[in-house]
Motif scaffolding. Sequence first.
Motif: not given
Length: 415
Positions: A43-45, A73-74, A87-90, A139-141
Motif C-alpha cells: 500500500e505504501e508504494s 515469487r507469488v 496471470r498475476t505475480e508478485i 514487492l514488484t507486481p
Amino acid sequence: MKTRRTPRHDDRRRTFPALPPRPGAQGEFAATWWGNAWVESMEESALDPARLQRGRRYADGGHVDAITVTPGRVMAYVHGSRPRPYRTEIRLRTLVQDDWEDLLDAAAARPDHIAALLDKDMPHTLVAAADLLPSVGDLTPDCSCPDDGYPCKHAAALCYQTARLLDEDPFVLFLMRGRGEQEVLADLTRRNATRSATERTASAPPMATVAADEALVPRTRPPLPPPFPVPALPGRPPAYPDLTGAPDPLALDLLATEAAARAHTFLTTGLDPVGALTPWQDAVRLAAAHPGSGLAASTRALYRDLAAAVDRTPTDLARAVAAWRQGGPAGLAALEEAWDPPAGPFDRARPALVSADFPHFRPWRNRLSTDSLQLRFGRDALWYGYESDRGREDWWPRGTPDTDPVGALAALLGR
C-alpha cells in the motif's frame, strides 16, 4: 523387477486452494502483525489508492484463484471484468546465505522462537535478525492485464489474499524468501542439537576414574536414586525431514506427539484414556486433535489416510470429528447409535419444546426432528443438536450439548 519410487515432495513450491470470499470485511485486512506488514509494504508504494480499493474488493469477493508460492515469487490467476482470468505475480528478493545464517542462528539461540514458529507465530525479534518482511518498494507486481497501474487491481488483490495465507502459516514468508518449511525446521533442529551438545560438553566436569582392584572389591550397593519428577507438559517431537522412501513427516510428527501426550498422561494419572478406544474411535480422536483446519493440504491428507485405515470415507470422518468435538466419545455415540430411551426426560422433551414455541418436532427412537433441525438424546442424558439442509437427511452435529432440550436447541440456533 523395478520398484516404484515415491515422488519427492517439493518443499520449495506450495500451492494453496482459493480462499473463500469475506464480504463486508472492515478494518485491517490481515489478522496478524506480519500479515499487515506485508499489506503495508504494497500500500505504501502504490501510486493509485483507487486501484488498491478495487483490488481489496476483488480479494474480499473471492476473485483470486489458487495461489502458488515459490522462492521470490507469488503467482495466481485473478478474475477481472473479462471472461478469461489474468496471470498475476508478485516478486520479491530472496535472502542470501549470510542473511539465512543470521536468521537461523537467532532462531536456534532462543527455544521460545522455535516454539513460536511451530505454533504458527512469528516473533518480532526473529524478523529483526534479517530482512524477512518486505520493506516499502520491496514487492514488484506483474500482471497480464492491459492496466499499467502500479500495482493494478489484480496484483493488489493477490497481495491482499497473500496476507491471509501469511496469517495462517508464517512459514510461507520463509518460502517467499527462499527456503521451505521442512528445510528451515531441519536446519533449526541441527543447530539446536549442536548448540545443546556444545553447552553440555563445556559444562560437564572431568570424568572420575577408579582403580581396577578397588572396583572389584565386594560392597553393598547404595539404594537407587528417586525417579526424576514428571515434567509439567509433554515434550515436543523433533522436526522430521521429508526424504525419499522415508515415512511421511506429518504422520511421524502426529505419532510422536500422540505418544508423548499418552506417556505424560499415564505418568501423571496412571491411566491411559486411549487404550480402551476402538480403531475407529481412535482415528476420530486423532483427526479431531489435529491443529490444522479447513482446507489445508495437511488436514486433507490426514483425513484421507485415517479414513482409509479404518475403511471409511473422509466425509464419514469429518462428520465424526464434528461429533467428537461436540461431546467426545459420548458425542460420537450420539451420532452413530439410534436407541430407545426409557420413559422420563425424553418423554418430557416434546412438551418442553412446545411450550418454548417449537411444536413441530417429530419423535423417532432417541431423536426429535424437523425438516432441518434435530435433537438426539444420548446415553449420557444430554441432548445433542444436529442440522441438515431441508429434505436431505444429511445430519451434521452443531452447537453445544445440554441437559435441557430447549437449551440444546438454543445453542444450535445461536440464541
